[in-house]
Design a protein around this motif. Structure first.
Motif, PDB file in Angstrom:
ATOM      1  N   ALA A 148      -5.655   1.749  -4.874  1.00 20.25           N
ATOM      2  CA  ALA A 148      -5.400   1.254  -3.523  1.00 20.25           C
ATOM      3  C   ALA A 148      -6.528   0.337  -3.052  1.00 20.25           C
ATOM      4  N   LYS A 149      -7.765   0.696  -3.359  1.00 18.15           N
ATOM      5  CA  LYS A 149      -8.899  -0.153  -2.987  1.00 18.15           C
ATOM      6  C   LYS A 149      -8.843  -1.491  -3.708  1.00 18.15           C
TER       7      LYS A 149
ATOM      8  N   TRP B 142      -6.976  -1.094  10.025  1.00 17.70           N
ATOM      9  CA  TRP B 142      -7.648  -2.356  10.319  1.00 17.70           C
ATOM     10  C   TRP B 142      -8.832  -2.032  11.212  1.00 17.70           C
TER      11      TRP B 142
ATOM     12  N   TYR C 190      -9.672  -4.708   6.552  1.00 19.31           N
ATOM     13  CA  TYR C 190      -8.847  -3.611   6.038  1.00 19.31           C
ATOM     14  C   TYR C 190      -9.737  -2.527   5.454  1.00 19.31           C
ATOM     15  N   ASN C 191      -9.367  -1.272   5.678  1.00 13.92           N
ATOM     16  CA  ASN C 191     -10.145  -0.173   5.111  1.00 13.92           C
ATOM     17  C   ASN C 191      -9.230   0.966   4.708  1.00 13.92           C
ATOM     18  N   LEU C 192      -9.692   1.749   3.770  1.00 16.56           N
ATOM     19  CA  LEU C 192      -8.962   2.901   3.244  1.00 16.56           C
ATOM     20  C   LEU C 192      -9.791   4.153   3.454  1.00 16.56           C
TER      21      LEU C 192
ATOM     22  N   PHE D  63       0.838  -1.206   0.000  1.00 15.44           N
ATOM     23  CA  PHE D  63       0.000   0.000   0.000  1.00 15.44           C
ATOM     24  C   PHE D  63       0.871   1.253   0.000  1.00 15.44           C
TER      25      PHE D  63
ATOM     26  N   LEU E 287      -6.406  -3.867  -2.002  1.00 14.44           N
ATOM     27  CA  LEU E 287      -6.956  -4.506  -0.810  1.00 14.44           C
ATOM     28  C   LEU E 287      -7.966  -5.586  -1.170  1.00 14.44           C
TER      29      LEU E 287
ATOM     30  N   LEU F 247      -4.467   3.746   5.630  1.00 14.06           N
ATOM     31  CA  LEU F 247      -4.801   2.324   5.627  1.00 14.06           C
ATOM     32  C   LEU F 247      -4.975   1.886   7.069  1.00 14.06           C
TER      33      LEU F 247
ATOM     34  N   THR G 172       0.939   3.561  -3.437  1.00 10.85           N
ATOM     35  CA  THR G 172       0.416   4.925  -3.365  1.00 10.85           C
ATOM     36  C   THR G 172       1.523   5.949  -3.594  1.00 10.85           C
TER      37      THR G 172
END
Length: 389
Positions: free
Chosen positions: A351-352, A377, A364-366, A97, A355, A375, A101
């Motif tokens: 990026a999404k 958890w 996991y989340n953005l 990530f 994941l 990024l 990015t």
């Protein structure tokens, strides 16, 4: 058990070492490096507290818990650290990530320069120079090299990589050169050797940056991924470094850091912050990999275990992992004359996609806030990536 860890940290801070030792015995006998995520977390923190206790007292043999912890460790074995880093890169999205990015920010910064240049003939290739702080094994750069090799005409690429081990720098340069050759990309690598000390010497680093030659027709990108936090022991010196980087007139500066405050001056508060952060990290590993995964155990005990020991057991010049949150970095970057550069919607979708395709766990989340990517958890942000000019 987590409350006992925090109580033990408070006892050590009050120099009640006998009581702290009793708690470490309890913690060590009730945790394991091979249990669930909570067991493994407590084991790592107990080992770090034991190290702290040993360094705090002059009668370390009294408090040493030989039956539960090995006194020797492999945290300084370069081959083991490299192996754990490569495992980390494979089984978690953290490194990918940050690299993905940052690379996209570099590409977008380069494209903006190209669009603004009215003097370059249409068929003249662009010259790109990347200054990468602590390049390590160079795993960030092959995807970017592939992306620019597909352009017409393909740009020339020059990477100056810093490090404190000349052999590693040379091997990294050789690997990148071979890969560039396979792509037909004109490429040169320059190692920038820094002083091989336990403490990052900012004055030495600033002096070495004067040796970096920026050609008149080059677009400069500066890459700072998981590096600058090591320099936070002297914030004023770090700000001088940032101003030095600004004076080099880079088109883009990429900044990626752990989203945590592990630089708190009060020891128990630092342990509390680290407990919350690494709880999320260890839970994410448990959701991704089975308990007997060799890679998971290696990443937990070597890579993250080394960070936890540094945060908990070390003080003064020996402590390197001085993570701070994005808002601190934002203040420092702006004070050095930088401004945020907004990353594109394509960078968000990319990026999404990373994941979703490689790390299907729903935890996991953005998030995108204040021109920065985070990024995390579940509800715990773990890393931030931003772009500056």
């Amino acid at each position: 058990m987590r409350q006992l860890v925090l109580t033990c940290a408070q006892l050590i801070s009050r120099s009640d070492l006998a009581a702290a030792h009793r708690l470490i015995v309890i913690l060590s006998t009730n945790s394991s490096a091979y249990g669930d995520s909570s067991d493994r977390l407590i084991h790592s923190f107990t080992k770090a507290l034991n190290r702290r206790l040993i360094s705090t007292t002059s009668t370390s043999n009294t408090f040493l818990i030989n039956q539960h912890f090995h006194t020797s460790n492999n945290y300084n074995d370069e081959a083991i650290i490299q192996s754990s880093f490569l495992s980390l890169n494979q089984i978690t999205p953290f490194i990918r990530f940050n690299h993905l990015t940052a690379n996209q920010a570099i590409l977008e910064g380069i494209d903006q320069t190209n669009h603004q240049s009215l003097m370059r003939p249409p068929q003249e290739p662009q010259n790109i120079h990347i200054l990468d702080f602590d390049i390590m094994h160079g795993v960030q750069w092959p995807p970017l090299m592939q992306a620019i090799a597909d352009r017409f005409p393909p740009p020339t690429l020059r990477i100056t990589g810093t490090g404190n081990n000349l052999n590693i720098l040379r091997r990294t340069g050789d690997r990148l050169s071979k890969f560039a050759h396979s792509l037909g990309l004109r490429f040169r690598f320059y190692p920038l050797l820094l002083a091989n000390t336990n403490v990052e010497n900012v004055d030495h680093l600033i002096d070495r940056l004067s040796d970096v030659i920026i050609l008149p027709n080059e677009t400069l990108a500066v890459n700072c991924v998981l590096y600058l936090h090591r320099l936070l022991k002297n914030r004023d010196k770090l700000c001088l470094l940032l101003r030095k980087i600004k004076s080099m007139n880079p088109r883009v500066v990429t900044l990626a850091e752990n989203e945590a405050n592990h630089n708190h001056p009060i020891f128990p508060s630092r342990v509390l912050e680290a407990m919350g952060y690494y709880t999320a990290v260890f839970e994410s590993l448990e959701a991704t990999l089975p308990p007997n995964s060799r890679e998971r155990i290696e990443v937990e005990q070597v890579w993250f275990g080394r960070e936890i020991v540094d945060i908990v057991a070390e003080e003064g010049d020996n402590r390197k992992e001085r993570h701070e949150r994005y808002r601190s970095w934002e203040v420092m970057m702006r004070s050095a004359g930088f401004r945020n550069v907004q990353l594109s919607s394509y960078a968000v979708s990319q990026a999404k996609l990373l994941l979703r395709l490689h790390y299907p766990s729903e935890g996991y989340n953005l998030e995108v806030m204040n021109e920065c990517f985070f990024l995390g958890w579940k509800n715990q942000p773990l890393f931030s990536v931003s772009s500056w000019h």
